[in-house]
Design a protein around this motif. Structure first.
Motif, PDB file in Angstrom:
ATOM      1  N   PRO A   1      22.247  60.175  20.307  1.00  0.00           N
ATOM      2  CA  PRO A   1      22.003  58.738  20.081  1.00  0.00           C
ATOM      3  C   PRO A   1      22.065  58.337  18.615  1.00  0.00           C
ATOM      4  CG  PRO A   1      20.409  59.624  21.636  1.00  0.00           C
ATOM      5  CD  PRO A   1      21.159  60.793  21.082  1.00  0.00           C
ATOM      6  N   SER A   2      21.856  59.289  17.700  1.00  0.00           N
ATOM      7  CA  SER A   2      21.954  58.979  16.275  1.00  0.00           C
ATOM      8  C   SER A   2      23.399  58.898  15.806  1.00  0.00           C
ATOM      9  CB  SER A   2      21.215  60.045  15.450  1.00  0.00           C
ATOM     10  OG  SER A   2      19.846  60.073  15.781  1.00  0.00           O
ATOM     11  N   MET A   3      24.348  59.290  16.661  1.00  0.00           N
ATOM     12  CA  MET A   3      25.766  59.236  16.312  1.00  0.00           C
ATOM     13  C   MET A   3      26.545  58.358  17.279  1.00  0.00           C
ATOM     14  SD  MET A   3      26.498  63.170  15.159  1.00  0.00           S
ATOM     15  CE  MET A   3      25.461  63.975  13.926  1.00  0.00           C
ATOM     16  N   ILE A   4      25.827  57.515  18.020  1.00  0.00           N
ATOM     17  CA  ILE A   4      26.438  56.493  18.871  1.00  0.00           C
ATOM     18  C   ILE A   4      26.097  55.149  18.249  1.00  0.00           C
ATOM     19  CG2 ILE A   4      26.518  55.487  21.179  1.00  0.00           C
ATOM     20  CD1 ILE A   4      25.591  58.175  22.280  1.00  0.00           C
ATOM     21  N   PHE A   5      27.102  54.308  18.027  1.00  0.00           N
ATOM     22  CA  PHE A   5      26.910  53.090  17.247  1.00  0.00           C
ATOM     23  C   PHE A   5      27.193  51.856  18.096  1.00  0.00           C
ATOM     24  CE2 PHE A   5      27.684  56.521  14.333  1.00  0.00           C
ATOM     25  CZ  PHE A   5      26.748  56.305  13.331  1.00  0.00           C
ATOM     26  N   CYS A   6      26.326  50.841  17.915  1.00  0.00           N
ATOM     27  CA  CYS A   6      26.395  49.627  18.728  1.00  0.00           C
ATOM     28  C   CYS A   6      26.390  48.404  17.816  1.00  0.00           C
ATOM     29  CB  CYS A   6      25.197  49.534  19.678  1.00  0.00           C
ATOM     30  SG  CYS A   6      24.699  51.090  20.442  1.00  0.00           S
ATOM     31  N   ASP A   7      26.880  47.287  18.358  1.00  0.00           N
ATOM     32  CA  ASP A   7      26.661  46.021  17.677  1.00  0.00           C
ATOM     33  C   ASP A   7      25.232  45.569  17.971  1.00  0.00           C
ATOM     34  OD1 ASP A   7      26.831  45.333  20.307  1.00  0.00           O
ATOM     35  OD2 ASP A   7      28.324  43.760  20.057  1.00  0.00           O
ATOM     36  N   VAL A   8      24.790  44.510  17.305  1.00  0.00           N
ATOM     37  CA  VAL A   8      23.381  44.125  17.405  1.00  0.00           C
ATOM     38  C   VAL A   8      23.009  43.626  18.793  1.00  0.00           C
ATOM     39  CG1 VAL A   8      23.082  43.654  14.964  1.00  0.00           C
ATOM     40  CG2 VAL A   8      23.971  41.859  16.453  1.00  0.00           C
ATOM     41  N   GLU A   9      23.973  43.216  19.594  1.00  0.00           N
ATOM     42  CA  GLU A   9      23.691  42.766  20.954  1.00  0.00           C
ATOM     43  C   GLU A   9      23.930  43.867  21.980  1.00  0.00           C
ATOM     44  OE1 GLU A   9      22.271  40.058  21.650  1.00  0.00           O
ATOM     45  OE2 GLU A   9      22.396  39.096  19.691  1.00  0.00           O
ATOM     46  N   MET A  10      24.357  45.041  21.514  1.00  0.00           N
ATOM     47  CA  MET A  10      24.658  46.182  22.376  1.00  0.00           C
ATOM     48  C   MET A  10      25.720  45.845  23.421  1.00  0.00           C
ATOM     49  SD  MET A  10      21.208  48.428  22.939  1.00  0.00           S
ATOM     50  CE  MET A  10      22.244  49.755  23.569  1.00  0.00           C
ATOM     51  N   GLU A  11      26.627  44.935  23.079  1.00  0.00           N
ATOM     52  CA  GLU A  11      27.737  44.620  23.967  1.00  0.00           C
ATOM     53  C   GLU A  11      28.876  45.621  23.784  1.00  0.00           C
ATOM     54  OE1 GLU A  11      27.716  42.455  26.288  1.00  0.00           O
ATOM     55  OE2 GLU A  11      25.829  41.460  25.796  1.00  0.00           O
ATOM     56  N   THR A  12      29.022  46.130  22.567  1.00  0.00           N
ATOM     57  CA  THR A  12      30.069  47.098  22.255  1.00  0.00           C
ATOM     58  C   THR A  12      29.422  48.387  21.773  1.00  0.00           C
ATOM     59  OG1 THR A  12      31.535  45.300  21.587  1.00  0.00           O
ATOM     60  CG2 THR A  12      32.162  47.521  20.926  1.00  0.00           C
ATOM     61  N   VAL A  13      29.813  49.493  22.372  1.00  0.00           N
ATOM     62  CA  VAL A  13      29.284  50.804  22.009  1.00  0.00           C
ATOM     63  C   VAL A  13      30.453  51.691  21.606  1.00  0.00           C
ATOM     64  CG1 VAL A  13      27.918  52.785  22.766  1.00  0.00           C
ATOM     65  CG2 VAL A  13      27.403  50.506  23.663  1.00  0.00           C
ATOM     66  N   GLU A  14      30.368  52.303  20.428  1.00  0.00           N
ATOM     67  CA  GLU A  14      31.415  53.196  19.942  1.00  0.00           C
ATOM     68  C   GLU A  14      30.866  54.608  19.789  1.00  0.00           C
ATOM     69  OE1 GLU A  14      33.238  51.774  16.385  1.00  0.00           O
ATOM     70  OE2 GLU A  14      34.603  50.438  17.464  1.00  0.00           O
ATOM     71  N   PHE A  15      31.696  55.583  20.147  1.00  0.00           N
ATOM     72  CA  PHE A  15      31.323  56.988  20.070  1.00  0.00           C
ATOM     73  C   PHE A  15      32.135  57.671  18.967  1.00  0.00           C
ATOM     74  CE2 PHE A  15      30.216  55.494  24.214  1.00  0.00           C
ATOM     75  CZ  PHE A  15      29.069  56.182  24.575  1.00  0.00           C
ATOM     76  N   CYS A  16      31.652  58.812  18.546  1.00  0.00           N
ATOM     77  CA  CYS A  16      32.358  59.615  17.546  1.00  0.00           C
ATOM     78  C   CYS A  16      32.961  60.839  18.228  1.00  0.00           C
ATOM     79  CB  CYS A  16      31.408  60.050  16.427  1.00  0.00           C
ATOM     80  SG  CYS A  16      30.749  58.679  15.444  1.00  0.00           S
ATOM     81  N   TYR A  17      34.208  61.133  17.865  1.00  0.00           N
ATOM     82  CA  TYR A  17      34.905  62.291  18.435  1.00  0.00           C
ATOM     83  C   TYR A  17      35.050  63.346  17.346  1.00  0.00           C
ATOM     84  CZ  TYR A  17      38.117  64.883  21.413  1.00  0.00           C
ATOM     85  OH  TYR A  17      38.700  65.852  22.196  1.00  0.00           O
ATOM     86  N   TYR A  18      34.547  64.550  17.636  1.00  0.00           N
ATOM     87  CA  TYR A  18      34.582  65.635  16.659  1.00  0.00           C
ATOM     88  C   TYR A  18      35.396  66.792  17.233  1.00  0.00           C
ATOM     89  CZ  TYR A  18      32.966  68.986  13.156  1.00  0.00           C
ATOM     90  OH  TYR A  18      32.913  69.913  12.138  1.00  0.00           O
ATOM     91  N   PRO A  19      36.653  66.941  16.806  1.00  0.00           N
ATOM     92  CA  PRO A  19      37.507  68.007  17.347  1.00  0.00           C
ATOM     93  C   PRO A  19      36.883  69.388  17.158  1.00  0.00           C
ATOM     94  CG  PRO A  19      38.799  66.460  16.041  1.00  0.00           C
ATOM     95  CD  PRO A  19      37.364  66.122  15.809  1.00  0.00           C
ATOM     96  N   GLY A  20      36.807  70.121  18.253  1.00  0.00           N
ATOM     97  CA  GLY A  20      36.256  71.465  18.188  1.00  0.00           C
ATOM     98  C   GLY A  20      34.768  71.551  18.450  1.00  0.00           C
ATOM     99  N   TRP A  21      34.127  70.424  18.764  1.00  0.00           N
ATOM    100  CA  TRP A  21      32.690  70.454  19.049  1.00  0.00           C
ATOM    101  C   TRP A  21      32.425  71.340  20.252  1.00  0.00           C
ATOM    102  CZ3 TRP A  21      28.210  70.265  17.147  1.00  0.00           C
ATOM    103  CH2 TRP A  21      27.067  69.916  17.882  1.00  0.00           C
ATOM    104  N   GLY A  22      33.161  71.113  21.329  1.00  0.00           N
ATOM    105  CA  GLY A  22      33.222  72.050  22.438  1.00  0.00           C
ATOM    106  C   GLY A  22      31.990  72.162  23.306  1.00  0.00           C
ATOM    107  N   ARG A  23      31.047  71.233  23.215  1.00  0.00           N
ATOM    108  CA  ARG A  23      29.893  71.307  24.104  1.00  0.00           C
ATOM    109  C   ARG A  23      30.251  70.702  25.453  1.00  0.00           C
ATOM    110  NH1 ARG A  23      23.948  68.368  23.685  1.00  0.00           N
ATOM    111  NH2 ARG A  23      22.982  69.602  25.339  1.00  0.00           N
ATOM    112  N   LYS A  24      29.764  71.298  26.525  1.00  0.00           N
ATOM    113  CA  LYS A  24      30.059  70.779  27.854  1.00  0.00           C
ATOM    114  C   LYS A  24      29.573  69.338  27.967  1.00  0.00           C
ATOM    115  CE  LYS A  24      30.130  75.167  30.342  1.00  0.00           C
ATOM    116  NZ  LYS A  24      29.560  75.956  31.467  1.00  0.00           N
TER     117      LYS A  24
END
Length: 402
Positions: A105-128
């Motif tokens: 949740p500390s690396m998931i980013f939202c606008d102030v109304e939580m209408e748009t949610v953006e995620f971060c993609y880290y190549p090689g993270w590899g967690r299920k």
């Protein structure tokens, strides 16, 4: 994974160190060379012969901060999962595996109304993916609006589904999209509501009675007394005239009743002026019910630290900011912050004051305009210990910490 936040010109970034062999992978080049919808825009920079991934997060907040004081209802829950589903579809279209999506949740980013949610993609993270989604749903469960029965049931059902070995995210989305908001009649008849309506769980309340405040009661007494005096004077004059005529004409049979009536009227008026307007007592709903609990003065579990307000120094006449609750957030968006600063350059959620024991810290909330303490700019999500007399600048607003 160590996360660092940086400000560069007019943009803020989440910075993660790239893996040693990441540059040689297909996923790395696909992420860098394409603007993939639903993911934070990613660039690569080299410092001291090391490569770092820069995720642009300007004017956004982490999901963890957004949900600190806000509860998740069914609409927000559905929107989060719909945005995640869109990210997964885009990742699949670019042949990127879902296990590299960061679900913290500390690396998931939202606008102030939580209408748009953006995620971060880290190549090689590899967690299920499913364990990561399970952790995200467990975080959401702690922020649920439990008055929203649909959100509560759906979140718990989805969290249980993620623990199954053969569960897919497609099934989770189908379960989420198939859910319909509970009708009002269903909500009223739900087991939770029915339990609250049981007689043993109902709180007996006192019947409210008509009351007049003490100042108004005194004014009413004075006005009534004056009216009674005027009325009594007129009545006394009329009675006296009749008594004089009866005595003059020696009509004693008429004189005695008139005198008695005059005395009775005076007694009644005197009684009304003294006690008719006394304050009524409260009538309990159950006879004999009295207050059993004495009111105790609540003590603040967090007594004020060294300073507890920001003294405005702005020439435009800004208000002082009294710091009451923690974390105490300031910004331009009413309803999202504790104190609104309606000035140009102030972000919707600009900064906040955090207490740690007896110390107080100022944290910048990823504001584009930035926050400065004694002239030094705070990095996005960076914290600075506040001391009495510190000068705080946010856009055109200036305050002194007291």
């Amino acid at each position: 994974m160590e996360a660092v936040y940086r400000h560069d010109m007019y943009h803020n970034y989440l910075v993660l160190r790239a893996g040693d062999d990441m540059e040689s992978t297909y996923k790395y080049h696909m992420l860098i060379n394409n603007r993939i919808k639903g993911f934070a825009k990613t660039t690569v920079r080299t410092m001291d012969n090391e490569k770092f991934l820069y995720y642009e997060i300007s004017s956004r907040q982490t999901m963890r901060i957004m949900l600190e004081k806000e509860k998740v209802d069914y609409r927000k829950l559905k929107n989060i999962l719909v945005c995640l589903h869109g990210c997964m579809e885009e990742a699949n279209r670019h042949l990127l595996p879902a296990e590299d999506i960061l679900m913290d949740p500390s690396m998931i980013f939202c606008d102030v109304e939580m209408e748009t949610v953006e995620f971060c993609y880290y190549p090689g993270w590899g967690r299920k993916f499913m364990p990561g989604l399970n952790d995200l749903l467990q975080f959401i469960l702690t922020r649920l609006d439990h008055d929203d029965i649909q959100a509560t049931r759906t979140a718990y059902d989805l969290q249980m589904m993620t623990t199954r070995d053969n569960c897919t995210f497609g099934e989770i989305v189908e379960t989420m999209m198939a859910g319909e908001p509970i009708a009002v009649s269903q909500k009223e008849d739900s087991p939770e509501i029915m339990k609250e309506m049981q007689p043993e769980n109902l709180e007996i309340k006192k019947r409210s009675s008509f009351k007049i405040s003490e100042p108004d009661l005194k004014k009413l007494h004075n006005a009534t007394n004056k009216g009674m005096m005027v009325f009594g004077t007129i009545l006394a004059m009329v009675t006296g005239t009749q008594m004089y005529r009866a005595f003059r004409d020696m009509e004693y049979g008429f004189f005695i009743p008139v005198s008695a009536a005059g005395v009775a009227v005076c007694l009644v008026l005197s009684r009304l002026s003294r006690g008719a307007l006394s304050e009524p007592e409260e009538v309990p709903l159950v006879p004999g019910l009295e207050e059993s609990e004495e009111k105790t003065e609540e003590k603040d579990p967090h007594p004020p630290a060294r300073g507890n307000f920001l003294e405005s120094q702005s020439t435009c006449g800004g208000d002082d900011v009294c710091i009451k609750d923690f974390p105490f957030t300031v910004g331009s968006l009413a309803g999202r912050v504790n104190h609104v600063i309606a000035e140009e350059g102030i972000a919707p959620m600009h900064a906040r004051v955090i207490r740690d024991g007896e110390d107080m810290y100022l944290e910048d909330l990823n504001s584009p305009g930035g926050t400065r303490v004694n002239g030094e700019r705070i990095e996005p999500y960076g914290r600075v210990l506040l001391e009495g007399g510190d000068r705080i600048e946010m856009a055109k607003s200036t305050y002194i910490f007291r």
